[in-house]
Design a protein around this motif. Sequence first.
Motif, PDB file in Angstrom:
ATOM      1  N   LEU A  17      19.519  -2.629  -4.991  1.00 45.67           N
ATOM      2  CA  LEU A  17      19.412  -1.561  -4.214  1.00 45.67           C
ATOM      3  C   LEU A  17      18.142  -0.424  -4.422  1.00 45.67           C
ATOM      4  O   LEU A  17      17.459  -0.108  -3.927  1.00 45.67           O
ATOM      5  CB  LEU A  17      20.566  -0.934  -3.816  1.00 45.67           C
ATOM      6  CG  LEU A  17      21.600  -1.318  -2.969  1.00 45.67           C
ATOM      7  CD1 LEU A  17      23.014  -0.658  -3.189  1.00 45.67           C
ATOM      8  CD2 LEU A  17      21.264  -1.754  -1.685  1.00 45.67           C
ATOM      9  N   LEU A  18      18.189  -0.336  -5.902  1.00 49.85           N
ATOM     10  CA  LEU A  18      17.153   0.725  -6.532  1.00 49.85           C
ATOM     11  C   LEU A  18      15.890   0.129  -6.331  1.00 49.85           C
ATOM     12  O   LEU A  18      14.967   0.629  -6.026  1.00 49.85           O
ATOM     13  CB  LEU A  18      17.723   1.087  -7.819  1.00 49.85           C
ATOM     14  CG  LEU A  18      18.653   2.056  -7.725  1.00 49.85           C
ATOM     15  CD1 LEU A  18      19.204   2.219  -9.368  1.00 49.85           C
ATOM     16  CD2 LEU A  18      18.569   3.453  -7.626  1.00 49.85           C
ATOM     17  N   LYS A  19      15.831  -1.423  -6.642  1.00 43.87           N
ATOM     18  CA  LYS A  19      14.556  -1.992  -6.501  1.00 43.87           C
ATOM     19  C   LYS A  19      13.913  -1.966  -5.333  1.00 43.87           C
ATOM     20  O   LYS A  19      12.759  -1.853  -4.857  1.00 43.87           O
ATOM     21  CB  LYS A  19      14.709  -3.199  -7.007  1.00 43.87           C
ATOM     22  CG  LYS A  19      14.716  -3.577  -8.621  1.00 43.87           C
ATOM     23  CD  LYS A  19      15.028  -5.015  -9.185  1.00 43.87           C
ATOM     24  CE  LYS A  19      15.568  -4.891 -10.478  1.00 43.87           C
ATOM     25  NZ  LYS A  19      15.918  -6.320 -11.044  1.00 43.87           N
ATOM     26  N   GLU A  20      14.933  -2.117  -4.224  1.00 45.23           N
ATOM     27  CA  GLU A  20      14.324  -2.251  -2.934  1.00 45.23           C
ATOM     28  C   GLU A  20      14.083  -0.744  -2.422  1.00 45.23           C
ATOM     29  O   GLU A  20      12.847  -0.479  -1.698  1.00 45.23           O
ATOM     30  CB  GLU A  20      15.584  -2.682  -2.126  1.00 45.23           C
ATOM     31  CG  GLU A  20      14.998  -2.983  -0.249  1.00 45.23           C
ATOM     32  CD  GLU A  20      14.082  -4.070  -0.284  1.00 45.23           C
ATOM     33  OE1 GLU A  20      13.310  -3.745   0.712  1.00 45.23           O
ATOM     34  OE2 GLU A  20      14.066  -5.065  -0.912  1.00 45.23           O
ATOM     35  N   ALA A  21      14.636   0.291  -2.636  1.00 45.53           N
ATOM     36  CA  ALA A  21      14.169   1.811  -2.644  1.00 45.53           C
ATOM     37  C   ALA A  21      12.957   1.734  -3.171  1.00 45.53           C
ATOM     38  O   ALA A  21      12.159   2.508  -2.409  1.00 45.53           O
ATOM     39  CB  ALA A  21      15.326   2.667  -3.030  1.00 45.53           C
ATOM     40  N   LYS A  22      12.527   1.497  -4.498  1.00 46.65           N
ATOM     41  CA  LYS A  22      11.460   1.688  -5.079  1.00 46.65           C
ATOM     42  C   LYS A  22      10.299   1.135  -4.181  1.00 46.65           C
ATOM     43  O   LYS A  22       9.064   1.710  -4.028  1.00 46.65           O
ATOM     44  CB  LYS A  22      11.278   1.121  -6.348  1.00 46.65           C
ATOM     45  CG  LYS A  22      10.261   1.537  -7.317  1.00 46.65           C
ATOM     46  CD  LYS A  22      10.188   0.873  -8.536  1.00 46.65           C
ATOM     47  CE  LYS A  22       8.715   1.069  -9.346  1.00 46.65           C
ATOM     48  NZ  LYS A  22       8.652   0.524 -10.562  1.00 46.65           N
ATOM     49  N   LYS A  23      10.438   0.133  -3.471  1.00 48.57           N
ATOM     50  CA  LYS A  23       9.514  -0.489  -2.517  1.00 48.57           C
ATOM     51  C   LYS A  23       8.827   0.532  -1.672  1.00 48.57           C
ATOM     52  O   LYS A  23       7.695   0.167  -1.223  1.00 48.57           O
ATOM     53  CB  LYS A  23       9.804  -1.735  -2.059  1.00 48.57           C
ATOM     54  CG  LYS A  23      10.037  -2.898  -2.708  1.00 48.57           C
ATOM     55  CD  LYS A  23      10.612  -4.240  -2.244  1.00 48.57           C
ATOM     56  CE  LYS A  23      11.078  -4.960  -3.224  1.00 48.57           C
ATOM     57  NZ  LYS A  23      11.441  -6.418  -2.315  1.00 48.57           N
ATOM     58  N   HIS A  24       9.845   1.441  -1.249  1.00 49.25           N
ATOM     59  CA  HIS A  24       9.381   2.158  -0.090  1.00 49.25           C
ATOM     60  C   HIS A  24       8.984   3.801  -0.573  1.00 49.25           C
ATOM     61  O   HIS A  24       8.589   4.744   0.284  1.00 49.25           O
ATOM     62  CB  HIS A  24      10.604   2.490   0.861  1.00 49.25           C
ATOM     63  CG  HIS A  24      11.084   1.034   1.223  1.00 49.25           C
ATOM     64  ND1 HIS A  24      10.277   0.323   2.161  1.00 49.25           N
ATOM     65  CD2 HIS A  24      11.886   0.375   1.021  1.00 49.25           C
ATOM     66  CE1 HIS A  24      10.941  -0.810   2.626  1.00 49.25           C
ATOM     67  NE2 HIS A  24      11.914  -1.023   1.729  1.00 49.25           N
ATOM     68  N   VAL A  25       8.858   3.855  -1.800  1.00 48.89           N
ATOM     69  CA  VAL A  25       8.489   5.045  -2.549  1.00 48.89           C
ATOM     70  C   VAL A  25       7.200   5.263  -2.849  1.00 48.89           C
ATOM     71  O   VAL A  25       6.676   4.131  -3.365  1.00 48.89           O
ATOM     72  CB  VAL A  25       9.415   5.626  -3.814  1.00 48.89           C
ATOM     73  CG1 VAL A  25       8.890   6.667  -4.532  1.00 48.89           C
ATOM     74  CG2 VAL A  25      10.971   5.562  -3.449  1.00 48.89           C
ATOM     75  N   LYS A  26       6.454   6.235  -2.444  1.00 49.84           N
ATOM     76  CA  LYS A  26       4.942   6.134  -2.887  1.00 49.84           C
ATOM     77  C   LYS A  26       4.451   7.173  -3.634  1.00 49.84           C
ATOM     78  O   LYS A  26       3.686   6.906  -4.389  1.00 49.84           O
ATOM     79  CB  LYS A  26       4.328   6.790  -1.230  1.00 49.84           C
ATOM     80  CG  LYS A  26       4.533   5.765   0.079  1.00 49.84           C
ATOM     81  CD  LYS A  26       3.541   5.821   0.894  1.00 49.84           C
ATOM     82  CE  LYS A  26       3.594   5.144   2.372  1.00 49.84           C
ATOM     83  NZ  LYS A  26       4.262   3.824   1.925  1.00 49.84           N
ATOM     84  N   ASP A  27       5.455   8.046  -3.999  1.00 54.36           N
ATOM     85  CA  ASP A  27       5.200   8.957  -5.244  1.00 54.36           C
ATOM     86  C   ASP A  27       5.418   8.186  -6.396  1.00 54.36           C
ATOM     87  O   ASP A  27       6.451   7.721  -6.873  1.00 54.36           O
ATOM     88  CB  ASP A  27       6.201  10.103  -5.219  1.00 54.36           C
ATOM     89  CG  ASP A  27       5.977  11.105  -6.255  1.00 54.36           C
ATOM     90  OD1 ASP A  27       4.918  11.501  -6.425  1.00 54.36           O
ATOM     91  OD2 ASP A  27       6.994  11.748  -6.666  1.00 54.36           O
ATOM     92  N   GLU A  28       4.556   8.391  -7.451  1.00 52.95           N
ATOM     93  CA  GLU A  28       4.673   7.790  -8.702  1.00 52.95           C
ATOM     94  C   GLU A  28       5.440   8.280  -9.548  1.00 52.95           C
ATOM     95  O   GLU A  28       6.369   7.227 -10.177  1.00 52.95           O
ATOM     96  CB  GLU A  28       3.056   7.907  -9.600  1.00 52.95           C
ATOM     97  CG  GLU A  28       3.013   7.136 -10.861  1.00 52.95           C
ATOM     98  CD  GLU A  28       1.780   7.323 -11.385  1.00 52.95           C
ATOM     99  OE1 GLU A  28       1.928   7.139 -12.657  1.00 52.95           O
ATOM    100  OE2 GLU A  28       0.728   7.344 -10.713  1.00 52.95           O
ATOM    101  N   ASN A  29       5.751   9.653  -9.805  1.00 54.07           N
ATOM    102  CA  ASN A  29       6.877  10.144 -10.440  1.00 54.07           C
ATOM    103  C   ASN A  29       8.394   9.596  -9.806  1.00 54.07           C
ATOM    104  O   ASN A  29       9.348   9.403 -10.812  1.00 54.07           O
ATOM    105  CB  ASN A  29       6.960  11.685 -10.329  1.00 54.07           C
ATOM    106  CG  ASN A  29       5.768  12.243 -11.216  1.00 54.07           C
ATOM    107  OD1 ASN A  29       5.340  11.523 -12.158  1.00 54.07           O
ATOM    108  ND2 ASN A  29       5.424  13.433 -10.782  1.00 54.07           N
ATOM    109  N   SER A  30       8.579   9.293  -8.589  1.00 58.83           N
ATOM    110  CA  SER A  30       9.801   9.119  -8.336  1.00 58.83           C
ATOM    111  C   SER A  30      10.012   7.683  -8.621  1.00 58.83           C
ATOM    112  O   SER A  30      11.424   7.096  -8.990  1.00 58.83           O
ATOM    113  CB  SER A  30       9.816   9.197  -6.536  1.00 58.83           C
ATOM    114  OG  SER A  30       9.586  10.569  -6.012  1.00 58.83           O
TER     115      SER A  30
END
Length: 67
Positions: free
Chosen positions: A31-44
């Motif tokens: 779930l976290l890996k999938e969420a990371k695909k949609h995050v544009k902020d590098e720090n996030s």
Amino acid sequence: MDIFKEIKKQAEDILKDDKKKEQAGDAVENLLKEAKKHVKDENSGKTIDKLIKTVDDATTSKKSDKK
């Protein structure tokens, strides 16, 4: 039954069983890996990577090397 009591009971059951604990950890990691695909902020993205590592470390069953 109160929903929080049921969640707590199921969580305790999962934590007692290493196989279930590892499966739950893998599900959270995915779930976290999938969420990371949609995050544009590098720090996030870095924060999510740290969370993935923490979940992995906490839920991976440790195999002892007996020689």
